[in-house]
Design a protein around this motif. Structure first.
Motif, short mmCIF file in Angstrom:
data_model
loop_
_atom_site.label_atom_id
_atom_site.label_comp_id
_atom_site.label_asym_id
_atom_site.label_seq_id
_atom_site.Cartn_x
_atom_site.Cartn_y
_atom_site.Cartn_z
N THR A 870 8.67 34.59 17.12
CA THR A 870 7.72 33.64 17.03
C THR A 870 7.52 32.96 15.72
O THR A 870 7.36 33.56 14.73
CB THR A 870 6.40 33.95 17.63
OG1 THR A 870 6.55 34.65 18.96
CG2 THR A 870 5.28 32.89 17.71
N TYR A 871 7.44 31.79 15.59
CA TYR A 871 7.38 30.82 14.44
C TYR A 871 6.12 29.96 14.58
O TYR A 871 5.90 29.26 15.63
CB TYR A 871 8.77 30.09 14.09
CG TYR A 871 9.98 30.85 14.35
CD1 TYR A 871 10.48 31.37 13.29
CD2 TYR A 871 10.51 30.76 15.56
CE1 TYR A 871 11.53 32.11 13.06
CE2 TYR A 871 11.76 31.69 15.48
CZ TYR A 871 12.35 32.14 14.37
OH TYR A 871 13.57 32.76 14.29
N ALA A 872 5.37 29.96 13.54
CA ALA A 872 4.26 28.99 13.46
C ALA A 872 4.78 27.59 12.84
O ALA A 872 5.62 27.69 11.96
CB ALA A 872 3.39 29.37 12.23
N LEU A 873 4.52 26.64 13.77
CA LEU A 873 4.60 25.21 13.37
C LEU A 873 3.59 24.41 12.50
O LEU A 873 2.43 24.86 12.96
CB LEU A 873 5.17 24.58 14.75
CG LEU A 873 5.95 25.27 15.60
CD1 LEU A 873 6.38 24.43 16.96
CD2 LEU A 873 7.47 25.29 14.74
N ASP A 874 3.95 23.41 11.69
CA ASP A 874 2.85 22.74 11.31
C ASP A 874 2.22 21.54 12.09
O ASP A 874 2.93 21.60 13.19
CB ASP A 874 3.12 22.13 9.76
CG ASP A 874 4.18 21.10 9.89
OD1 ASP A 874 4.55 20.56 10.92
OD2 ASP A 874 4.78 20.89 8.70
N LEU A 881 6.81 29.24 9.11
CA LEU A 881 7.03 30.72 8.93
C LEU A 881 7.15 31.64 10.03
O LEU A 881 6.83 31.23 11.27
CB LEU A 881 5.70 31.19 8.04
CG LEU A 881 4.35 31.04 8.60
CD1 LEU A 881 4.01 32.12 9.52
CD2 LEU A 881 3.36 30.70 7.68
N THR A 882 7.58 32.55 10.00
CA THR A 882 7.79 33.53 11.07
C THR A 882 6.37 34.30 11.21
O THR A 882 5.97 34.90 10.22
CB THR A 882 8.93 34.72 10.97
OG1 THR A 882 10.17 33.84 10.70
CG2 THR A 882 9.11 35.58 12.01
N PRO A 890 0.16 37.16 17.53
CA PRO A 890 -1.06 37.00 17.03
C PRO A 890 -1.53 35.50 16.72
O PRO A 890 -0.49 34.98 15.97
CB PRO A 890 -1.13 37.86 15.74
CG PRO A 890 0.32 37.99 15.16
CD PRO A 890 1.12 37.67 16.67
N PHE A 891 -2.57 34.89 17.09
CA PHE A 891 -2.89 33.38 16.43
C PHE A 891 -3.29 33.53 15.08
O PHE A 891 -4.16 34.47 14.62
CB PHE A 891 -3.86 33.05 17.37
CG PHE A 891 -3.49 32.73 18.68
CD1 PHE A 891 -2.33 32.51 19.22
CD2 PHE A 891 -4.59 32.90 19.74
CE1 PHE A 891 -1.78 32.35 20.49
CE2 PHE A 891 -4.19 32.42 21.16
CZ PHE A 891 -2.92 32.25 21.45
N LEU A 892 -2.72 32.76 14.26
CA LEU A 892 -3.11 32.42 12.83
C LEU A 892 -4.46 31.58 12.94
O LEU A 892 -4.29 30.74 13.81
CB LEU A 892 -2.00 31.92 12.16
CG LEU A 892 -0.77 32.52 12.04
CD1 LEU A 892 0.32 31.91 11.20
CD2 LEU A 892 -1.00 33.99 11.57
#
Length: 902
Positions: A870-874, A881-882, A890-892
């Protein structure tokens, strides 16, 4: 930002090299407190109340330019007050009136009765060389409209002037070009996306259906559905309403088109009223003329949209085209006390009774559709111009049809004569005096049968009386309105050879219970039906969603709970997305909004797209994009360019267009005969062309039909939310039948599309579970853990929306590319209201727009879960980031988008 500092020049307005304005210390709008100073660049601004029209006022600024080239010129000042002309180095003067004075960014400054705000405006383009330069600004005097005002003055105040090269500036309050305003706390974060550079992104829907809009021959109607002319592919469009007044230049328009295509928006809707300017000829008569500057930007925008796969829809809100109103209706408003402006009054009667009115409408459409796009095609022939609405937001059956109250005696005489002529035709030459006598009751002003005139009732009187006279009045007016639309549709399609989809009008009326179906009958022309509406919170007193300032009391409303408004709970099941289908024609929802302040407005996109899909609606449009970039703050204008609107487009636009949201079946059919329509008989369902009017005009019927096989059972008023309801206007006989396959609605919940949509409206929770899409929205913390097939959600946010959608046309159970989108609640930074149920606004807040931190996460329960990353997208959909490897995601706190890949 520092690396680009040579490509812009920022001038603090309160520090001129020369001026004859009072010193900034004497500015009557000077900050009274630190929070006012905080919204101004440099903490202050310069201004005055100009009381002497003969006194020349000026500001001069000297500065150095380090980089030669073309610069865009902007000003940040006190709202629209204080218009000015400007000059660079003694050259040509440029006036503020050369283009619409359109606010690009507004920030609340003083939220009391003065309603002072600070706005950015675009003023034009200039070529500048390296070296020293001088800017001269001369305010243009404007008299107030009220001669009894305290003196005659123009309030003015200037905060900053800016010269900047293209592509570097999104107006955001006091921030300089490329400057970011990030904010993160233990409870919220500020969303301030970087300028879109269109980096490689897994979230880019450009070319999803067509590389170029119209590639499949354009859009038409067949068997009650929107289809591509040259393809059997289904048509599904997600749209936004645009104001071309907010366009600054060709470059910004093309960037916006690319941005919309990337986000999944494939329909842009424009109002023709912004293309025309007022002009007084040598004969003193008013004329509507094309504003060449605005028309040029509009045509560039249509071409840019087409090139990005975005279709165009055209509408004309005649009510907000002041010159047209004056030309058609004259200065009739001046005859009546309290009628402050022509724009506030209805003018539909004049379209039908004034000589030359219809010809003027035809002239406008002919001129617009005959314009040439940059690509060379005529606007009215290009397949990318898909939809046309003849007249937005007006009807002859509004509260404005009030003879001798809002319509002058001279105008009424014309209408009364037309009514008399119509009666003679209908009653086959029967003496008018006999007709009037046969109706009974008291005489009505305007009854002069010996002169061929018969008096008309107001909409209020028609609805309350419902007698033979009222029915005759309503039928006459309906016929006039129907004839106008029938002729206009024929003219546009036959004479102007427009091949796209045409609809007539979309206005709900006053006294809807009696006149709603009559109005629908009279507007049922063209190929499709357009509907729109806004969902408002509860407001106390005279203030409302458009005037929510400090000291106003309001209450949040949640559509997921069908929250009612105070004293109007019977309307609770009337959401703006309710879309009854008339006479086998497709329905388009073209202008939806959730007005603020309302902490639950993040439900809008999920709720509207899901309910549209259930009702087999193929077009969902939102209101509106005020500018070409993200809103810096939430104010008195509803903007879709916010986190809760545009921020939720990637997942939901994709799911809607791909058909991953569940489609319902036809759940009921209502047949209404002409006799019942014009007899004003109560129907099981109320007509709802538009839900934007006040609640008093929406007399909603709470069911009343019988379900097949269950004698006496009442139909729940939320039945429409389970599927499509067809209405046959002008049927041979009356009838209302509910399908045996209709969804199930109880007093607490709703089940639709064979269980794919589970909606507990008592708790305020909607769940969507299809093979390709999983959605959970509402009061998530109270819901606890939620299981939707392979996706398990544990997100203890008080209110939020989560959507997971497959991006590779494989079900989520096997998809190797899944987009997960998360949203909570948005507000202005520092906004504050006292109370729990009813709230008192203490501060409307300041930039930036903040979002409550995301909490919790999801689990993907698949045998191959260990191989998922899972990667976070802007905010622009770019990988940053991974986040995790494996089943748990998990949610950031400050991340809206995630990509799960195998």
């Amino acid at each position: 930002a520092a690396a680009d500092s040579g490509r812009w020049i920022w001038l603090e307005a309160e520090e001129p090299a020369a001026t004859n304005l009072p010193p900034k210390e004497e500015n009557p709008y000077r900050p009274k407190a630190f929070w006012e100073a905080d919204v101004l660049s440099g903490g202050d601004w310069i201004g005055m109340k100009w009381r002497d029209a003969k006194k020349p006022v000026f500001l001069e600024y000297e500065f150095d330019c380090e980089t030669a080239g073309k610069f865009l010129f902007y000003v940040r000042k006190f709202y629209t007050f204080g218009n000015f002309r400007w000059q660079l180095d003694g050259g040509a003067w440029h006036g503020a009136d050369e283009r619409p004075h359109f606010s690009l960014d507004a920030v609340a400054y003083r939220e009391d009765q003065e309603r002072i705000r600070v706005d950015w405006f675009y003023m034009g383009e200039v070529e500048m060389g390296v070296g020293k330069h001088k800017l001269r600004v001369e305010p243009v005097y404007q008299e107030t409209a009220d001669p009894d005002a305290e003196g005659i003055f123009t309030p003015m105040a200037y905060d900053a002037f800016l010269f900047v090269q293209k592509g570097l500036f999104n107006p955001k309050g006091k921030l300089k070009p490329l400057e970011m305003q990030k904010m993160q706390s233990g409870t919220a974060f500020g969303m301030d996306p970087a300028i879109e550079r269109f980096e490689k992104s897994p979230v880019d829907w450009l070319g999803l259906d067509e590389k170029v809009a119209g590639e499949k021959g354009g859009i038409t109607v067949k068997d009650g559905r929107l289809i591509y002319r040259n393809s059997i592919d289904p048509v599904r469009l997600v749209g936004v309403n645009l104001s071309q007044s907010g366009f600054t230049n060709d470059s910004s328009v093309k960037t916006l088109a690319r941005f919309l295509g990337k986000r999944g928006i494939n329909l842009a809707r424009f109002d023709l009223g912004e293309l025309f300017s007022d002009q007084v000829g040598a004969d003193g008569k008013l004329r509507m003329v094309v504003n060449e500057h605005m028309m040029g930007l509009f045509l560039v925008a249509v071409q840019a949209m087409k090139d990005s796969g975005v279709y165009t829809a055209l509408t004309w809100n005649m009510r907000t085209t002041p010159l047209f109103l004056k030309k058609i209706a004259g200065d009739y408003a001046m005859d009546f006390a309290g009628a402050s402006s022509v724009e506030r009054l209805g003018f539909m009667p004049y379209l039908f009774f004034e000589k030359g009115a219809e010809e003027e409408v035809r002239r406008v459409w002919k001129e617009v559709l005959g314009a040439k796009l940059p690509g060379g095609t005529r606007l009215g022939e290009d397949p990318a111009v898909a939809f046309l609405l003849i007249n937005q937001q007006d009807s002859i059956f509004t509260e404005d049809f009030a003879p001798y109250q809002k319509i002058s005696e001279a105008k009424m005489a014309v209408m009364e004569k037309a009514f008399g002529d119509w009666l003679k035709s209908e009653r086959k030459g029967e003496d008018l005096a006999s007709v009037v006598a046969g109706w009974g009751g008291e005489a009505v002003r305007g009854d002069v049968p010996q002169e061929g005139r018969v008096g008309l009732l107001s909409t209020d009187e028609m609805a309350s009386r419902k007698d033979a006279r009222a029915q005759a009045c309503a039928r006459f007016l309906a016929q006039m309105q129907a004839d106008f639309y029938r002729k206009m549709v024929n003219y546009i399609k036959r004479d102007l050879k427009y091949p796209g989809v045409v609809s007539s009008g979309n206005k709900m009326v006053k006294e809807n219970g009696a006149l709603g179906w009559i109005n629908a009958w009279s507007q049922n022309y063209g190929d499709a039906t357009e509907k729109h509406g806004s969902y408002f919170g509860d407001f106390d007193g005279l203030y409302g969603a458009w005037n929510a300032i400090e000291g106003v009391r309001y209450r949040d409303r949640c559509g997921l709970r069908f929250d009612g408004r105070s004293g109007k709970e019977a309307e609770r099941f009337e959401l703006p997305v309710r879309a009854l289908a008339y006479s086998g024609k497709p329905v388009m929802l073209t202008e939806l909004s959730w007005a603020g302040p309302n902490r639950y407005s993040g439900e809008m996109v999920m709720l509207t797209m899901t309910l549209a899909s259930l009702q087999q609606v193929q077009v969902v449009g939102y209101s509106r994009l005020i500018s070409t970039f993200w809103a810096n703050a939430l104010g008195d204008r509803v903007s879709f360019f916010t986190p809760e609107g545009m921020g939720q487009m990637p997942a939901f636009a994709y799911a809607f267009r791909k058909g991953y949201l569940p489609a319902g079946n036809t759940v009921a059919t209502l047949k209404i005969s002409d006799a019942s329509i014009f007899g004003m008989k109560q129907q099981p369902l109320a007509e709802n062309a538009d839900t934007q009017l006040s609640a008093e005009s929406q007399k909603v019927a709470a069911g009343g039909g019988k379900k097949e096989g269950k004698e006496g059972e009442k139909v729940h008023p939320a039945l429409w939310a389970t599927g499509k309801i067809e209405v046959q206007l002008g049927a041979e006989s009356d009838g209302f039948a509910v399908s045996k396959s209709a969804g199930v609605v109880t007093e607490e919940s709703l089940l639709a599309a064979n269980g794919a949509v589970r909606w507990d409206y008592k708790k305020g929770l909607m769940l969507v579970d299809t093979p390709f899409c999983k959605v959970a929205g509402g009061f998530l913390k109270k819901a606890g853990k939620i299981k939707l097939g392979e996706i398990e959600i544990d997100a203890p946010m008080e209110f939020g929306v989560i959507c997971a959608v497959s991006l590779d046309e494989q079900p989520i159970s096997s998809s190797q590319k899944i987009l997960v989108q998360v949203f909570s609640e948005q507000s202005n930074a520092g906004s504050f209201a006292e109370g729990t149920d009813w709230k008192l606004i203490r501060s409307v807040g300041r930039p930036p727009v903040t979002i409550k931190n995301m909490v919790g996460g999801i689990t993907v329960n698949r045998p191959d879960a260990d191989s998922l990353a899972t990667y976070a997208l802007d905010e622009n959909g770019v990988k940053r980031l991974t986040v995790s490897v494996g089943a748990k995601v998990p949610f950031l706190p400050s991340t809206l988008y995630y990509l799960i890949e195998k």
